[in-house]
Design an enzyme around this catalytic site. Structure first.
Site, PDB file in Angstrom:
ATOM      1  N   GLU A 119      -6.127  13.056  -0.640  1.00  9.84           N
ATOM      2  CA  GLU A 119      -6.845  12.102  -1.501  1.00  9.84           C
ATOM      3  C   GLU A 119      -8.335  12.268  -1.288  1.00  9.84           C
ATOM      4  OE1 GLU A 119      -6.112   7.867  -1.268  1.00  9.84           O
ATOM      5  OE2 GLU A 119      -3.940   8.168  -1.253  1.00  9.84           O
ATOM      6  N   GLU A 136      -1.428   6.922   4.864  1.00 15.98           N
ATOM      7  CA  GLU A 136      -2.436   6.203   5.650  1.00 15.98           C
ATOM      8  C   GLU A 136      -1.873   5.075   6.510  1.00 15.98           C
ATOM      9  OE1 GLU A 136      -5.821   4.744   3.527  1.00 15.98           O
ATOM     10  OE2 GLU A 136      -6.400   6.721   2.817  1.00 15.98           O
TER      11      GLU A 136
HETATM   12  C1  GBH Z   1      -6.563   5.047  -0.338  1.00 13.07           C
HETATM   13  O1  GBH Z   1      -7.013   4.265   0.691  1.00 13.07           O
HETATM   14  C2  GBH Z   1      -5.165   4.641  -0.726  1.00 13.07           C
HETATM   15  O2  GBH Z   1      -4.233   5.554  -0.210  1.00 13.07           O
HETATM   16  C3  GBH Z   1      -5.006   4.497  -2.204  1.00 13.07           C
HETATM   17  O3  GBH Z   1      -3.811   3.852  -2.487  1.00 13.07           O
HETATM   18  C4  GBH Z   1      -6.207   3.778  -2.771  1.00 13.07           C
HETATM   19  O4  GBH Z   1      -6.054   3.424  -4.114  1.00 13.07           O
HETATM   20  C5  GBH Z   1      -7.392   4.688  -2.614  1.00 13.07           C
HETATM   21  O5  GBH Z   1      -7.552   5.057  -1.286  1.00 13.07           O
HETATM   22  C6  GBH Z   1      -8.705   4.073  -3.107  1.00 13.07           C
HETATM   23  O6  GBH Z   1      -9.029   2.936  -2.411  1.00 13.07           O
HETATM   24  O7  GBH Z   1     -11.016   1.071   7.230  1.00 13.07           O
HETATM   25  O8  GBH Z   1     -10.214   0.086   9.261  1.00 13.07           O
HETATM   26  O9  GBH Z   1      -9.645  -0.857   7.130  1.00 13.07           O
HETATM   27  C7  GBH Z   1      -8.356   4.582   1.070  1.00 13.07           C
HETATM   28  C8  GBH Z   1      -8.996   3.442   1.722  1.00 13.07           C
HETATM   29  C9  GBH Z   1      -9.714   3.954   3.928  1.00 13.07           C
HETATM   30  C10 GBH Z   1      -8.351   2.039   3.502  1.00 13.07           C
HETATM   31  C11 GBH Z   1      -9.386   3.871   5.362  1.00 13.07           C
HETATM   32  C12 GBH Z   1      -7.991   1.960   4.934  1.00 13.07           C
HETATM   33  C13 GBH Z   1      -8.645   2.604   7.157  1.00 13.07           C
HETATM   34  C14 GBH Z   1      -8.443   1.322   7.811  1.00 13.07           C
HETATM   35  N1  GBH Z   1      -8.643   3.401   3.133  1.00 13.07           N
HETATM   36  N2  GBH Z   1      -9.052   2.535   5.750  1.00 13.07           N
HETATM   37  S1  GBH Z   1      -9.916   0.355   7.873  1.00 13.07           S
END
Ligand code: GBH
Length: 460
Positions: free
Chosen positions: A372, A187
């Site tokens: 995921e 990500e």
């Molecule tokens: C994942 O992130 C992670 O890879 C993992 O490590 C984590 O534990 C899991 O999910 C659960 O949270 O939305 O503009 O801030 C998923 C969450 C979603 C966070 C998309 C970042 C994009 C940037 N992500 N988000 S923003």
């Protein structure tokens, strides 16, 4: 469903009668990869033993930034418990294990001196997977940058491309004889946005310029990492992962639709399009033009790489409305009180998984793997059991939508549940529990939740 309609969800599927396929393992096909996903900092612990260097997350947590003031010093103690954990994974009938390599465990300073004890640990863990008949899926980078590199600018310094190349080269040479499935980054939207823009994650060094620099350097590393894996690993299966959220306008009017489109750019398009040779989606978010300031001649040719698969990570949809502040591309509308939400405050929206699969299948990608998907709910351990019907329900409904997309021709070839065991959930600490297995953090006892047993039976 009423709540979704009330906020203007336009979903032709629902309109067409909402066909939902029957969920069986065999309907996904014999070659479908079923697995669980984890990451180094979230489970390993052993954060300062056997020569491991400090990561930005070690530093960030030591400053008390985490909700419950916790850190990843011990986490799940997986570094010492991987044998029994992998055995448990096998008992739950999963054949694929996604983990990440900790850069500072392997290269404590980020570059240069190799920490052989760290390399050894991964060798033993990988060998144990193979001994059990579990396929290892390695991610090169899941957010734990060596602190030493952050001190030189981290992702905002263009040299990160060389640092990363050295690290990727080393990992693929050491583990590539046995690990065939590789992912470059976890990500990039996550670590650039949260680390260098909103500052809710490490290293919390924020600003638009830093964010755009980090984005461009992450895109360069993404492609370069792919090339290095291809060069060093025979019979490799190479991917990288993208977070994604189906994006909808709050109201069906122009300004809201434009806001949704802008959000779609930063959430879903920014990292995949340069990889596909399409360049950055500047046309649909002109502000992104500033990224060109960070580009050198020849960079455009370095951005593309032909991945064997792309990993999609989907949890929730996003509803957008315009923002009055010009630098903010759009506001997100919180799910209303009737929506079904998880402990993260994320809306449960299985149809959004279908929508996003359809959206990404329009790109010329060879194969999609859901790397995921999962949910946190307020689990309680009662008489040695954890009853989590909400999570079972979550998985069933999301899987049905994946199957539906697959039956309609979307080339989805794998699914990794997030996550195996309750772990360190970044800025949230240990509270949101995402695991199929409950972790007692006082005793490190693992207790399989009902959802874990559900998967075991489903995968039989
Ligand atoms: C994942 O992130 C992670 O890879 C993992 O490590 C984590 O534990 C899991 O999910 C659960 O949270 O939305 O503009 O801030 C998923 C969450 C979603 C966070 C998309 C970042 C994009 C940037 N992500 N988000 S923003």
């Amino acid at each position: 469903m009423a709540a979704l309609v009330a906020i203007g969800r336009v979903n032709p599927v629902l309109a067409a009668g909402n066909y939902i396929p029957e969920l069986t393992k065999s309907s996904f096909g014999d070659n479908f990869h079923w697995g669980v996903a984890t990451s180094a900092y979230q489970i390993e612990g052993a954060s300062d033993v056997d020569g491991k260097g400090e990561s930005v997350w070690d530093r960030f947590t030591s400053r008390g930034h985490i909700k419950d003031k916790s850190d990843g010093k011990i986490a799940n103690d997986f570094y010492y418990r991987y044998e029994s954990d992998l055995k448990l994974l096998k008992e739950l009938n999963f054949k694929n294990f996604r983990f990440s390599l900790s850069w500072p465990r392997i290269l404590p300073e980020g570059t240069g001196t190799i920490n052989e004890k760290g390399v050894d640990y991964y060798n033993r863990m990988i060998d144990e997977c193979l001994r059990l008949g579990i396929e290892p899926w390695a991610v090169l980078y899941h957010w734990d940058l060596p602190q030493k590199l952050e001190e030189k600018g981290g992702w905002t310094n263009r040299e990160v491309v060389d640092w990363f190349a050295e690290y990727a080269d080393l990992c693929t040479r050491r583990f590539g004889d046995r690990v065939k499935h590789w992912m470059v980054l976890n990500e990039p939207a996550g670590f650039t946005t949260l680390g260098y823009l909103s500052g809710t994650h490490a290293p919390q060094r924020t600003g638009i310029g830093k964010y755009l620099a980090a984005v461009h350097h992450a895109c360069l590393c993404q492609a370069e990492g792919g090339r290095i894996i291809r060069r060093n690993v025979e019979k490799s299966h190479i991917g990288t992962t993208f977070s994604c959220s189906h994006t909808e306008p709050y109201k069906p009017i122009g300004s809201h639709q434009r806001a949704a489109k802008r959000l779609d750019v930063v959430l879903n398009r920014l990292f995949i399009e340069p990889t596909l040779g399409m360049g950055y989606p500047i046309q649909d978010l002109p502000f992104l033009k500033k990224i060109e300031k960070h580009m050198l001649p020849g960079d455009e040719q370095k951005l593309p790489f032909e991945f064997d698969f792309i990993g999609l990570q989907n949890y929730f949809r996003v509803i957008a409305k315009p923002s009055l502040i010009p630098v903010i591309w759009a506001n997100r509308v919180k799910p209303d009180s009737t929506a079904e939400i998880t402990e993260m405050g994320w809306e449960v929206d299985p149809e959004g998984m279908y929508d996003i699969l359809k959206q990404f299948s329009k790109y010329p990608v060879k194969e999609i793997i859901i790397t995921e998907n999962g949910a946190a709910f307020p689990d309680r351990l009662v008489d040695g059991r954890v009853h989590d019907p909400q999570r079972i329900n979550f998985y069933k409904r999301y899987l049905q939508q994946i199957l539906k997309a697959k039956q309609e021709g979307v080339n989805v070839q794998g699914y990794f549940a997030w996550t195996f065991i309750d772990n360190f959930e970044w800025a949230e600490g240990y509270r949101p529990r995402f695991g199929l297995v409950y972790n007692d953090f006082d005793t490190q006892e693992r207790i399989v939740k009902d959802s874990g047993y559900w998967f075991r039976d489903f995968l039989k």
